[in-house]
Design a protein around this motif. Structure first.
Motif, mmCIF file in Angstrom:
data_model
loop_
_atom_site.group_PDB
_atom_site.id
_atom_site.type_symbol
_atom_site.label_atom_id
_atom_site.label_comp_id
_atom_site.label_asym_id
_atom_site.label_seq_id
_atom_site.Cartn_x
_atom_site.Cartn_y
_atom_site.Cartn_z
ATOM 1 N N GLN A 82 11.912 0.608 -2.750
ATOM 2 C CA GLN A 82 11.290 1.093 -3.982
ATOM 3 C C GLN A 82 12.118 0.781 -5.221
ATOM 4 O O GLN A 82 11.625 0.905 -6.344
ATOM 5 N N GLY B 199 13.626 -4.473 -2.810
ATOM 6 C CA GLY B 199 12.225 -4.759 -3.087
ATOM 7 C C GLY B 199 12.050 -5.977 -3.961
ATOM 8 O O GLY B 199 11.274 -6.881 -3.647
ATOM 9 N N THR C 22 3.796 -0.892 3.951
ATOM 10 C CA THR C 22 4.821 0.128 3.835
ATOM 11 C C THR C 22 4.643 1.195 4.916
ATOM 12 O O THR C 22 3.729 1.104 5.747
ATOM 13 N N PHE D 138 4.704 1.030 -5.264
ATOM 14 C CA PHE D 138 4.822 -0.413 -5.053
ATOM 15 C C PHE D 138 4.029 -1.182 -6.104
ATOM 16 O O PHE D 138 4.470 -2.228 -6.593
ATOM 17 N N GLY E 58 7.466 -3.049 3.961
ATOM 18 C CA GLY E 58 7.870 -2.386 2.734
ATOM 19 C C GLY E 58 8.897 -1.302 2.948
ATOM 20 O O GLY E 58 8.606 -0.115 2.775
#
Length: 262
Positions: A80, A99, A117, A126, A187
């Motif tokens: 994140q 990320g 994710t 996201f 994710g």
């Protein structure tokens, strides 16, 4: 060089994950690179922006501390990327985020990327990241399995649990593939590490990107580019450096507790 790798899980809560993460980082690092994992005690039973916000403040303090302790780079090992821009504006060492690094590298592997994710509550976050990084036209979509952060840690050391997560990931990936995705990203650092043991991981021919080595290699490269050519981030706009006293105040002033005014 020495790299501070900031996990958003601590040793006590991480268990087998923490051990496997350090081993993975040791295998990734080139000769002469030392990667030291530091943790943050998470709220492992609930994914929420407030948790991200709290962890972001701690991470920024740790980035400042890393620079003051002589580390050459700082890696945010949390997909994140909470607090990324603020950390870059606070230190003069490279700050690489899992990320951002994963999404940018995915652009070199295919035209359109899909992200899966671990929890639906992360999906809006996201999309904020995707917009901030200017990648709206390169991301097919964001889908989610349904784990709380602490639950997926139980898959480490259990082949059955790992296979369960892999099957759930595949189920969420297939609609993204139908929508035209070329590259898949798990994710989160936890599912990335879980799938790291699958060499050349692909689903229906699509590469499944492990962003952990990508972030580490970007950090190593950023250190060398800074040392050899003086290349570093812009110091205008988002990454203006504050005076030292502002950094000191941020480091020493505790978060305000509601009870303080009672």
């Amino acid at each position: 060089m020495r790299i501070w790798y900031q996990s958003y899980v601590d040793r006590e809560n991480g268990g087998r994950y923490w051990t496997e993460l350090q081993a993975h980082l040791d295998a990734i690092a080139r000769d002469g690179t030392e990667i030291v994992v530091h943790g943050i005690t998470p709220h492992d039973s609930y994914a929420h922006p407030l948790v991200e916000f709290r962890c972001a403040r701690e991470m920024i303090c740790n980035a400042i501390q890393a620079e003051r302790e002589g580390y050459d780079a700082f890696v945010i090992g949390h997909f994140q990327d909470a607090g990324l821009y603020e950390a870059r504006a606070a230190v003069d060492i490279p700050v690489i985020a899992l990320g951002e690094a994963s999404m940018l590298h995915a652009c070199t592997l295919g035209q359109r990327t899909g992200i899966v994710t671990i929890n639906r509550r992360y999906i809006p976050w996201f999309h904020h990241q995707i917009t901030r990084y200017g990648l709206g036209q390169r991301i097919t979509g964001v889908h989610a399995m349904q784990f709380e952060p602490g639950q997926i840690l139980g898959a480490f050391g259990s082949d059955a649990r790992r296979d369960e997560v892999s099957d759930l990931f595949r189920a969420q990936a297939l609609p993204l593939i139908e929508a035209g995705t070329d590259v898949l990203i798990p994710g989160g650092g936890i599912p990335m590490l879980l799938f790291a043991q699958i060499h050349g991981h692909r689903i229906e021919g699509l590469p499944v990107l492990n962003g952990i080595p990508v972030a580490v290699k970007m950090a190593e490269m950023a250190v060398e580019l800074k040392r050899d050519f003086g290349l570093s981030v812009s110091r205008v706009s988002d990454f203006v450096m504050p005076p030292r006293d502002v950094l000191d105040e941020f480091m020493t002033h505790p978060a305000r507790h509601p009870a303080a005014d009672l």
